[in-house]
Write a protein that holds these residues in place. Structure first.
Motif, PDB file in Angstrom:
ATOM      1  N   CYS A 185      25.210 -80.684  13.333  1.00 17.36           N
ATOM      2  CA  CYS A 185      25.760 -81.410  12.184  1.00 17.36           C
ATOM      3  C   CYS A 185      27.189 -80.970  11.877  1.00 17.36           C
ATOM      4  O   CYS A 185      27.742 -80.056  12.483  1.00 17.36           O
ATOM      5  N   SER A 236      33.161 -82.199  14.147  1.00 17.00           N
ATOM      6  CA  SER A 236      32.536 -83.400  14.713  1.00 17.00           C
ATOM      7  C   SER A 236      33.180 -83.833  16.025  1.00 17.00           C
ATOM      8  O   SER A 236      32.650 -84.719  16.689  1.00 17.00           O
ATOM      9  N   HIS A 247      19.696 -82.797   0.942  1.00 17.24           N
ATOM     10  CA  HIS A 247      19.606 -83.499   2.216  1.00 17.24           C
ATOM     11  C   HIS A 247      18.148 -83.616   2.632  1.00 17.24           C
ATOM     12  O   HIS A 247      17.314 -82.788   2.258  1.00 17.24           O
ATOM     13  N   VAL A 291      27.160 -82.521   5.722  1.00 18.20           N
ATOM     14  CA  VAL A 291      25.721 -82.329   5.868  1.00 18.20           C
ATOM     15  C   VAL A 291      25.293 -80.915   5.500  1.00 18.20           C
ATOM     16  O   VAL A 291      24.329 -80.715   4.756  1.00 18.20           O
ATOM     17  N   ILE A 308      23.574 -85.143  13.494  1.00 23.07           N
ATOM     18  CA  ILE A 308      23.507 -85.531  12.087  1.00 23.07           C
ATOM     19  C   ILE A 308      24.921 -85.649  11.531  1.00 23.07           C
ATOM     20  O   ILE A 308      25.750 -84.758  11.728  1.00 23.07           O
ATOM     21  N   GLY A 309      25.195 -86.715  10.834  1.00 18.77           N
ATOM     22  CA  GLY A 309      26.522 -86.948  10.269  1.00 18.77           C
ATOM     23  C   GLY A 309      27.218 -88.078  11.016  1.00 18.77           C
ATOM     24  O   GLY A 309      27.248 -88.104  12.236  1.00 18.77           O
TER      25      GLY A 309
END
Length: 558
Positions: free
Chosen positions: A304, A239, A323, A314, A262-263
């Protein structure tokens, strides 16, 4: 072999003491404490992510015990860069003293301040950049630009009356970095001329020959994969890997696709990077997840988290069909990261799950979609030859990495006795150009489990493993304490034992007989009766079923 625990002697004035609290023998929990003349300097304060044999654990922290009672002596925490294994434990340290100064680069501090905000901590921070010098108590710090897989990474030179130390943090020597920010070998050479008394280098790729490939070689591969994909594309990465996200944004833009992050951590970190100018977002490329759901599959890329197989991330939830983003036949999933040691099984399970759903899974083993952020052996050799350090303490790596790094040091002329291989808690004292091991502290793992910190023990984890692997048997019995006669029961309940209830019919008479014999031998205490039940059921289940479940007897007097 593990080092024998030995308490170091009291520290004399003018002697620099170095104690790694994490990052030795593991890839994570990086934290090193420097002590001089009664003051403490901390470099990095990161977390380690749990492995399969640590069920229920969210994070693993360094053991703060050696400094817990001396937090007022801490003059600052220097953060070399913004990866979780270097900043993730900062909130837990600042819970103990929230005004410890944090020192780091712009991006590093922005990432850690966002994390602290979630913990409702407002830190005192000092932003620094390469070339800058700061005096913190008896420590004079010089910050040096190094290249890594996240922007704004810094090495730290620590000048003291006891000698000069260079702590690299994570680094590599990419000669064509995406952001144009090279590892400053000129500064390294200047330090070498000055005389480096102790060198603490990144060891993660010390056993990899040659040089780490260029980061910019990855972009064309990612773009090629995206251009050939006829349906949706999912890219999983760390991330905080700004460079990788940049490459995905650029590739998507050139192929007419939108990108949805996403996340929670991915959205937060990339928002920070974009606001500060480290991430250059092409116009109209980023959209939110809801808008992405309305686009045709061939016009969207989802970026993600979950590249390490984390169960709640994710990508794992996609693989388990838990999900909102559904993976199907013809979709492409790119795992754009390396495998952290210990995560291999979890990652391959995710790959298998995605493949079973029909996805084309592209990863480091079958395509060049990731390069490491750590210096390989060739780059480390360059550093040793430039710096000519008198002593070396390899950090940031498992034992094989530390050993390989020490071997590189000795091959360039560092005396073997001056290349120190240690475990977390090793105590190294430096004075007059000589570094000696003077002790070994007994440090443990500190587990974060939900809202609890440090309350989960190894015994608790053993119980969890037994529950997961062997099941659970409870036995309720009411007895006459005088005679041992069973009045109610034995009532037996089992979970995860994979046997029908009638299988316990054969052990009930054994329990009744054992309790009566115990009473005849003078047993009157319910705890002792409980132990009798435990032993009886334990012998039976081990002999008859070759199992070792958790056995919980409850015996009461009736």
């Amino acid at each position: 072999m593990p080092n024998t625990v030995s308490e170091p002697r009291p520290l004399d004035r003018g002697v620099l003491r170095v104690i790694p609290l994490g990052g030795l023998g593991e890839v994570g929990r990086n934290m090193t404490v420097y002590e001089l003349d009664g003051k403490l300097l901390v470099i990095d304060c990161g977390v380690l992510f749990p492995e399969e044999h640590q069920p229920g654990v969210d994070l693993i922290l360094p053991d703060f015990t050696p400094i817990r009672d001396r937090l007022d002596d801490v003059v600052g925490v220097v953060l070399t860069h913004g990866h979780e294994d270097h900043i993730g434990a900062v909130p837990y340290l600042l819970r103990l003293r929230n005004d410890i100064p944090l020192i780091g680069s712009t991006l590093t501090l922005a990432l850690v301040e966002a994390k602290l905000k979630e913990h409702r901590i407002s830190p005192y921070s000092l932003t620094v950049k390469e070339g800058q010098r700061e005096q913190l108590g008896p420590f004079e710090l010089e910050f040096i630009a190094v290249n890594h897989s996240i922007p704004d990474a810094l090495a730290v030179a620590v000048r003291t009356s006891a000698g000069l130390v260079l702590h690299t943090g994570d680094f590599k020597m990419d000669q064509l970095p995406l952001d144009g920010r090279l590892t400053d070998l000129r500064a390294f050479a200047r330090l070498g001329e000055e005389g480096v008394d102790l060198f603490l280098p990144d060891s993660t790729n010390a056993d990899v020959p040659g040089f780490t490939p260029l980061e910019r070689d990855i972009g064309p591969v990612i773009e090629s994969v995206i251009s050939k994909s006829s349906r949706k594309v999912v890219v999983a990465s760390f991330s905080s890997h700004v460079h990788r996200v940049q490459q995905v944004l650029d590739a998507a833009s050139r192929n007419g696709r939108k990108v949805a992050l996403i996340g929670r951590s991915m959205v937060r970190n990339m928002g920070i990077a974009a606001d500060l100018g480290y991430l250059k977002v092409p116009q109209d490329v980023l959209i939110d997840a809801k808008a992405a759901g309305n686009l045709p599959d061939d016009r969207v890329v989802f970026m993600c988290t979950g590249s390490q197989g984390e169960p709640m991330a994710v990508l794992s939830r996609m693989a388990n069909m838990e999900h909102a983003i559904e993976i199907g036949k013809g979709d492409t999933v790119i795992l754009a990261s390396s495998l952290i040691p210990g995560n291999e099984n979890a990652v391959y399970r995710v790959i298998d799950g995605l493949t079973k759903l029909g996805a084309n899974v592209v990863h480091k083993s079958n395509a060049k979609v990731h390069v490491s952020g750590h210096a390989a052996a060739g780059e480390l050799l360059y550093c040793y030859n430039i710096l000519k350090p008198r002593n070396v303490l390899p950090v940031h790596g498992e034992y094989r990495h530390l050993t390989a790094n020490a071997d590189l040091a000795t091959s360039t002329g560092v005396p073997e006795q001056n290349a120190i291989i240690g475990e977390n808690g090793i105590v190294v004292d430096l004075v007059g150009g000589v570094a000696r091991v003077t002790g070994q502290l007994d440090l443990g793992y500190v587990y974060v489990d939900g809202s609890t910190v440090g309350e989960i023990t190894e015994a608790d984890l053993k119980d969890r493993r037994i529950l997961a692997e062997e099941g659970f048997i409870s036995i309720f019995v009411a007895v006459d304490a005088q005679t041992g006669r069973v009045i109610v029961g034995p009532e037996i309940q089992a979970r995860g034992f994979a046997e029908e209830e009638r299988v316990f019919d054969s052990v009930r008479p054994q329990i009744i007989k054992a309790l009566q014999e115990a009473a005849e031998n003078g047993t009157r205490d319910t705890h002792q009766f409980s132990q009798v039940v435990r032993r009886t059921v334990g012998r039976w289940v081990n002999t008859k079923h070759r199992r070792r479940p958790m056995i919980v007897p409850v015996v009461i007097e009736a």
